[in-house]
Design a protein around this motif. Sequence first.
Motif, short mmCIF file in Angstrom:
data_model
loop_
_atom_site.label_atom_id
_atom_site.label_comp_id
_atom_site.label_asym_id
_atom_site.label_seq_id
_atom_site.Cartn_x
_atom_site.Cartn_y
_atom_site.Cartn_z
N PHE A 46 53.55 -5.08 65.72
CA PHE A 46 54.74 -5.52 66.45
C PHE A 46 55.00 -7.01 66.24
N GLN A 50 58.35 -8.46 64.70
CA GLN A 50 59.17 -9.38 65.51
C GLN A 50 59.37 -10.71 64.76
N ARG A 51 58.35 -11.18 64.05
CA ARG A 51 58.50 -12.40 63.27
C ARG A 51 59.55 -12.21 62.17
N ARG A 53 62.11 -10.26 62.27
CA ARG A 53 63.43 -10.29 62.93
C ARG A 53 63.82 -11.71 63.29
N THR A 54 62.88 -12.48 63.78
CA THR A 54 63.17 -13.88 64.13
C THR A 54 63.58 -14.66 62.89
N LEU A 139 60.84 -1.93 64.55
CA LEU A 139 60.64 -2.37 65.94
C LEU A 139 60.88 -1.23 66.93
#
Length: 150
Positions: A46, A50-51, A53-54, A139
């Motif tokens: 995760f 998430q990284r 996506r950031t 995600l």
Amino acid sequence: MEFPTTTEKQYPIIVEELLGLFNKKAKDYGVPWRILRMPSLTDQIFIKAQRIRTLQETKENKVGETIETELFGIANYSAMALVQMKLGIAETPDISAERAGELVKEQFQVAKNLMEKKNHDYGEAWRNMRIRSLTDLILMKLLRVKEIEK
């Protein structure tokens, strides 16, 4: 390097890179991940998703590791999670780096077999998807897994 345009031809190239990275780390650090419980592995995957996506949203990378690096991490952590499901969680690292590499390689083969079946039904549709959509799907599936783990 330009990749072949079919999964059948591209998959072994990527797996060779993934296993190279996995085996190098296993040789350097051993296999302490054998003690990780499933939620810990899910969280590692995760964090990497998430990284990605950031990075996609901010277009700013302060750490320096690429989206490709994070995708490799997702693939290797996913294979480790499948090994954990197969062997169970250990109290201490209980297999050699070489054996860990073999087990991870087996899981990449299982994934390839499934992907070939899905590619048969869907064609290579995923190749036409936007990377952002793939990130969102990763995600979403991780959030489902986390909900199941609760």
